[in-house]
Structures are given as C-alpha cells and as structure tokens.
Design a protein around this motif. Structure first.
Motif, PDB file in Angstrom:
ATOM      1  N   HIS A  20       0.467  -1.204   0.120  1.00  0.00           N
ATOM      2  CA  HIS A  20       0.002  -0.075   0.024  1.00  0.00           C
ATOM      3  C   HIS A  20       0.893   1.190   0.038  1.00  0.00           C
ATOM      4  O   HIS A  20       0.638   2.222  -0.802  1.00  0.00           O
ATOM      5  N   ARG A  21       1.950   1.296   0.792  1.00  0.00           N
ATOM      6  CA  ARG A  21       2.804   2.250   0.828  1.00  0.00           C
ATOM      7  C   ARG A  21       3.629   2.693  -0.357  1.00  0.00           C
ATOM      8  O   ARG A  21       3.475   3.743  -0.763  1.00  0.00           O
ATOM      9  N   SER A  22       4.028   1.466  -0.997  1.00  0.00           N
ATOM     10  CA  SER A  22       4.652   1.539  -2.148  1.00  0.00           C
ATOM     11  C   SER A  22       3.733   2.559  -3.390  1.00  0.00           C
ATOM     12  O   SER A  22       3.914   3.324  -4.264  1.00  0.00           O
ATOM     13  N   ALA A  23       2.310   1.794  -3.431  1.00  0.00           N
ATOM     14  CA  ALA A  23       1.387   2.187  -4.227  1.00  0.00           C
ATOM     15  C   ALA A  23       1.017   3.518  -4.252  1.00  0.00           C
ATOM     16  O   ALA A  23       0.968   4.374  -5.315  1.00  0.00           O
ATOM     17  N   VAL A  24       0.856   4.080  -2.970  1.00  0.00           N
ATOM     18  CA  VAL A  24       0.558   5.551  -2.846  1.00  0.00           C
ATOM     19  C   VAL A  24       1.776   6.346  -3.152  1.00  0.00           C
ATOM     20  O   VAL A  24       1.456   7.391  -3.946  1.00  0.00           O
ATOM     21  N   LEU A  26       4.062   5.479  -5.191  1.00  0.00           N
ATOM     22  CA  LEU A  26       4.101   5.724  -6.916  1.00  0.00           C
ATOM     23  C   LEU A  26       3.146   6.511  -7.288  1.00  0.00           C
ATOM     24  O   LEU A  26       3.408   7.126  -8.467  1.00  0.00           O
ATOM     25  N   ARG A  27       1.998   6.471  -6.939  1.00  0.00           N
ATOM     26  CA  ARG A  27       0.894   7.551  -7.297  1.00  0.00           C
ATOM     27  C   ARG A  27       1.281   8.739  -7.319  1.00  0.00           C
ATOM     28  O   ARG A  27       0.824   9.522  -8.215  1.00  0.00           O
ATOM     29  N   GLN A  28       1.649   9.226  -6.057  1.00  0.00           N
ATOM     30  CA  GLN A  28       2.468  10.488  -5.949  1.00  0.00           C
ATOM     31  C   GLN A  28       3.344  10.985  -7.057  1.00  0.00           C
ATOM     32  O   GLN A  28       3.351  12.188  -7.420  1.00  0.00           O
ATOM     33  N   GLY A  29       4.266  10.046  -7.321  1.00  0.00           N
ATOM     34  CA  GLY A  29       5.345  10.205  -8.213  1.00  0.00           C
ATOM     35  C   GLY A  29       6.321  11.118  -7.470  1.00  0.00           C
ATOM     36  O   GLY A  29       6.397  11.067  -6.064  1.00  0.00           O
ATOM     37  N   SER A  30       7.375  11.601  -8.366  1.00  0.00           N
ATOM     38  CA  SER A  30       8.690  12.222  -7.973  1.00  0.00           C
ATOM     39  C   SER A  30       8.804  13.682  -8.596  1.00  0.00           C
ATOM     40  O   SER A  30       8.217  13.805  -9.678  1.00  0.00           O
ATOM     41  N   ASP A  31       9.532  14.238  -7.776  1.00  0.00           N
ATOM     42  CA  ASP A  31      10.065  15.680  -8.456  1.00  0.00           C
ATOM     43  C   ASP A  31      11.634  15.690  -8.346  1.00  0.00           C
ATOM     44  O   ASP A  31      11.982  16.101  -7.347  1.00  0.00           O
ATOM     45  N   PRO A  32      12.046  15.796  -9.585  1.00  0.00           N
ATOM     46  CA  PRO A  32      11.749  15.730 -10.957  1.00  0.00           C
ATOM     47  C   PRO A  32      11.167  14.194 -11.167  1.00  0.00           C
ATOM     48  O   PRO A  32      11.461  13.332 -10.236  1.00  0.00           O
ATOM     49  N   ILE A  33      10.304  14.068 -12.195  1.00  0.00           N
ATOM     50  CA  ILE A  33       9.883  12.793 -12.491  1.00  0.00           C
ATOM     51  C   ILE A  33      10.887  11.869 -12.897  1.00  0.00           C
ATOM     52  O   ILE A  33      11.914  12.306 -13.311  1.00  0.00           O
ATOM     53  N   MET A  34      10.675  10.624 -12.807  1.00  0.00           N
ATOM     54  CA  MET A  34      11.612   9.648 -13.094  1.00  0.00           C
ATOM     55  C   MET A  34      12.124   9.494 -14.569  1.00  0.00           C
ATOM     56  O   MET A  34      13.519   9.405 -14.700  1.00  0.00           O
ATOM     57  N   HIS A  35      11.405   9.994 -15.305  1.00  0.00           N
ATOM     58  CA  HIS A  35      11.767  10.087 -16.812  1.00  0.00           C
ATOM     59  C   HIS A  35      12.935  10.991 -17.051  1.00  0.00           C
ATOM     60  O   HIS A  35      13.903  11.068 -17.553  1.00  0.00           O
ATOM     61  N   SER A  36      12.749  12.386 -16.359  1.00  0.00           N
ATOM     62  CA  SER A  36      13.576  13.367 -16.407  1.00  0.00           C
ATOM     63  C   SER A  36      15.172  12.814 -15.628  1.00  0.00           C
ATOM     64  O   SER A  36      16.109  13.401 -15.963  1.00  0.00           O
TER      65      SER A  36
END
Length: 95
Positions: A20-24, A26-36
């Motif tokens: 659950h923690r991982s899913a939450v 992952l849903r929030q994402g990162s800043d910067p995003i992983m692609h960047s």
C-alpha cells in the motif's frame, strides 16, 4: 491491469502495508519525474518494457537523451517473469 498467476505469486509473501505504501508513493510520483532523472544520467541507460504494457509515454524524449528503449516481446509489466531469456539478453546488451 491484467496480471497472471506468476505475478500474483510474487505478491503473496509481501506485506500488504508495504504494498500500500509503495502504491501510494508511486501514485504521488517524484519531483523531478523519473523520466527526467533517467534522461539526465550520463551512464549507459536502458528502459525495458513489455510488449503488453502499451505505448510508452515520453519515449521520444528518452531516445533523444540516448536511452535505449527496448520492448520485450510476449511480456507484460513483469518482463523478467514473462520472457526471462529476452530480459537477460536485454540486460546483457545482447537484445
């Protein structure tokens, strides 16, 4: 998401709270995003995705940054389970 019995088996021993923690997160994402983050690295990079995962958002930008994008045939999200030989070849740079 369509998952098969192998994926379900890999989740069986996992702690539901951890999932659950991982899913939450992952849903929030990162800043910067992983692609960047991946685009900015100066090392050899490869992005593996399964054929059944659908179109990859941002694929052109990844390729333009020098990231090798490999679509593994016959695989979904769990590339290493769905097509282990192709996964190993791609990681070894032989795909």
């Amino acid at each position: 998401m369509d998952v098969g019995p192998v994926w379900a088996a890999t989740m069986r021993p996992a702690d539901p709270r951890g999932l659950h923690r991982s899913a939450v997160r992952l849903r929030q994402g990162s800043d910067p995003i992983m692609h960047s983050l991946l685009e900015a690295l100066t090392i050899d990079r490869v992005y593996l995705q399964g054929e059944h995962s659908g179109a990859l958002a941002g694929e052109q930008a990844l390729r333009a940054a020098g990231v090798r994008v490999i679509t593994v045939p016959g695989a979904g999200h769990n590339v290493m389970f769905d097509n282990p030989d192709a996964f190993a070849a791609a990681v070894a740079g032989q795909f």
